[in-house]
Design a protein around this motif. Structure first.
Motif, short mmCIF file in Angstrom:
data_model
loop_
_atom_site.label_atom_id
_atom_site.label_comp_id
_atom_site.label_asym_id
_atom_site.label_seq_id
_atom_site.Cartn_x
_atom_site.Cartn_y
_atom_site.Cartn_z
N GLU A 1 39.14 4.06 -111.27
CA GLU A 1 40.48 4.78 -110.82
C GLU A 1 40.17 6.31 -110.42
N THR A 2 39.29 7.06 -111.54
CA THR A 2 39.22 8.37 -111.38
C THR A 2 38.47 8.72 -109.84
N ASN A 3 37.39 7.93 -109.60
CA ASN A 3 36.72 8.31 -108.49
C ASN A 3 37.70 7.89 -106.98
N ARG A 4 38.45 7.06 -107.38
CA ARG A 4 39.36 6.98 -106.20
C ARG A 4 40.45 8.00 -106.03
N MET B 1 28.41 7.44 -103.86
CA MET B 1 27.49 7.25 -102.79
C MET B 1 28.44 6.65 -101.70
N ARG B 2 29.22 5.69 -102.00
CA ARG B 2 29.90 5.02 -101.12
C ARG B 2 31.21 5.74 -100.73
N PHE B 3 31.96 6.20 -101.55
CA PHE B 3 33.15 6.83 -101.35
C PHE B 3 32.75 8.38 -100.35
N LEU B 4 31.85 9.03 -100.96
CA LEU B 4 31.53 10.23 -100.22
C LEU B 4 31.10 10.03 -98.70
N THR B 5 30.37 8.94 -98.68
CA THR B 5 29.72 8.46 -97.29
C THR B 5 31.23 8.50 -96.21
N ALA B 6 32.14 7.95 -96.65
CA ALA B 6 33.53 7.79 -96.05
C ALA B 6 34.29 9.23 -95.86
N PHE B 7 34.07 9.91 -97.10
CA PHE B 7 34.96 11.34 -97.02
C PHE B 7 34.32 12.37 -96.14
N GLN C 1 33.57 -1.70 -102.94
CA GLN C 1 33.48 -0.26 -102.96
C GLN C 1 33.21 -0.07 -101.24
N TYR C 2 32.60 -0.77 -100.25
CA TYR C 2 32.61 -0.57 -99.04
C TYR C 2 34.18 -0.58 -98.50
N ILE C 3 34.80 -1.48 -98.73
CA ILE C 3 36.30 -1.66 -98.41
C ILE C 3 36.94 -0.44 -98.80
N SER C 4 36.80 -0.08 -100.22
CA SER C 4 37.76 0.84 -100.81
C SER C 4 37.50 2.29 -100.06
N ALA C 5 36.13 2.61 -99.86
CA ALA C 5 35.72 3.76 -99.17
C ALA C 5 36.51 4.01 -97.92
N LEU C 6 36.56 2.82 -97.09
CA LEU C 6 37.31 3.10 -95.69
C LEU C 6 38.92 3.10 -95.95
N LEU C 7 39.40 2.36 -97.12
CA LEU C 7 40.95 2.53 -97.43
C LEU C 7 41.14 3.79 -97.69
N LEU C 8 40.39 4.60 -98.58
CA LEU C 8 40.89 5.67 -99.23
C LEU C 8 40.85 6.91 -98.18
N ILE C 9 40.02 6.84 -97.09
CA ILE C 9 40.24 7.74 -95.99
C ILE C 9 41.29 7.25 -94.94
#
Length: 414
Positions: A25-28, A78-84, A152-160
């Motif tokens: 939750e925190t990283n999201r 790594m995954r989340f920041l790639t999208a960010f 995490q790949y999916i969530s990375a896209l959804l978050l941005i």
């Protein structure tokens, strides 16, 4: 740092432990806070992964146009920041990490972002970090992914997605794995006011230029709670441990612990914002079978619990464990075998035969994997063991060893 855990007995009277906020939750929410700075967060995870996430996001406020960011072992970061960073216009970063991180695939996410128009290249080996990201406005809004990839790949896209001018329509092909983590991401988006839908295999996230100011309290980490479920399961009837802060309607897939550990005689009672774990009876089963697609991070804990109780287990849905901090299936096989277990693994399953063999004073290798260290620690209730590179727990649970000492574990450095 190697630790010796002498065979211990924990105090049967109730112990209370406060567990840090969920890393998931925190990283999201840290990423969403970077996109929408009026969001305020409480009970942020004290883990290395979340520290890495905060450090990396701070680079976005620096004036220099190119930065190299080392996120060490933090796979989620790594995954989340790639999208960010793919959507940070006029910013260029190189994302890198530890030697193990450079072996963990990122190509699926990179290709998905390229479908949206992102500009990302590989610095060393194709498909793996380090990667160079040149941030730009992404106009396209449709992307397709295999449904069985890491959530995490999916969530990375959804978050941005809410920051994309046209939002995002994500189509997943095949059978979806790790659904709870996808639903967690969507629920957090909903909580800050972003409209989403998840129908069959299509996820839609609407554009949201702004969100209303809000203060969000992060629930404690259920994965971290799993080790105390294991401790109670391996203890005598009447043992109680109280953990905070948890919700009965949790977004975390690992809350499945409340049902799974009933098989091992552990009852969970929700009390306001805490849970009380109590050993009510001894396990009468000779073998258990669990499908863990939705909660693979607790597989190591369950496997060790079963071995410690002398019962067999067959765990499936574990294909994502091959690309974690280590190949967790092979690591479990090696370390449990040293203790006397008969273990077999496939690409997505682990089987332990029923056995009462339990060797003493075995050194457990942790493979730079926090969950290996913590999953094996409860076995000290049955025999003395040594945990190598025990400091690795700081990745998600920095106070873990101190908390174990406080409930009666005999731990010393060697």
């Amino acid at each position: 740092m190697n630790l010796v855990l002498q065979q211990s007995n924990i105090d049967k009277t109730q112990s209370s432990i406060k567990i840090t906020g969920s890393k998931s939750e925190t990283n999201r929410l840290l990423l969403l806070q970077a996109l929408y700075p009026n969001i305020k967060l409480e009970n942020i995870s004290k883990s290395d992964d979340s520290d890495a996430m905060q450090m990396a996001l701070a680079f976005n406020h620096q004036s220099s146009t190119i930065n190299q960011i080392d996120i060490h072992h933090a796979g989620t970061a790594m995954r989340f920041l790639t999208a960010f960073f793919a959507i940070q216009e006029n910013k260029e970063v190189v994302l890198t990490g530890s030697s193990r991180m450079k072996e963990r695939p990122i190509q699926i996410l990179v290709e998905a972002l390229k479908q949206l128009g992102a500009e990302i290249t590989y610095e060393e080996n194709d498909g793996y970090p380090p990667i160079r990201i040149k941030g730009k406005k992404l106009i396209k809004n449709r992307v397709t992914l295999a449904a069985n990839v890491s959530s995490q790949y999916i969530s990375a896209l959804l978050l941005i997605a809410p920051k994309l001018d046209n939002g995002l329509e994500l189509t997943l092909q095949g059978e979806i794995t790790s659904v709870p983590y996808i639903k967690m991401t969507l629920a957090l988006l909903n909580e800050i006011g972003v409209e989403t839908s998840f129908k069959k295999n299509t996820i839609t996230v609407c554009h949201a230029e702004l969100v209303s100011a809000s203060k969000l309290t992060i629930e404690s980490d259920w994965s971290s709670a799993s080790y105390f479920y294991s401790i109670v399961a391996l203890s005598g009837i009447g043992t109680e441990i109280k953990l905070s802060s948890y919700k009965e309607n949790s977004l975390q897939g690992d809350s499945a612990l409340t049902e799974i550990y009933k098989d091992f005689g552990v009852e969970t009672t929700f009390q306001e914002n805490s849970i009380l774990l109590r050993k009510t009876n001894n396990c009468q089963l000779s073998i258990v079978n669990y499908q863990l697609n939705n909660s693979p991070d607790i597989a190591q804990t369950i496997a060790v619990t079963c071995f410690g109780l002398g019962i067999g287990c067959h765990l499936t849905g574990l294909h994502t464990l091959k690309i974690k901090e280590t190949d967790r299936l092979e690591a479990l096989k090696i370390e449990l075998s040293k203790l006397g277990a008969i273990v077999s693994v496939t690409n997505d399953s682990l089987t332990i035969e029923k056995s009462n063999n339990l060797n003493s004073n075995i050194s457990i290798a942790t493979y730079q994997d926090h969950r290996m260290a913590m999953a094996f620690a409860p076995l000290a209730l049955k025999t003395s063991i040594i945990i190598n590179e025990a400091e690795v727990v700081s990745k998600s649970f920095p106070s873990f060893w101190e908390d174990l000492k406080n409930i009666g574990f005999q731990i010393s450095e060697v």
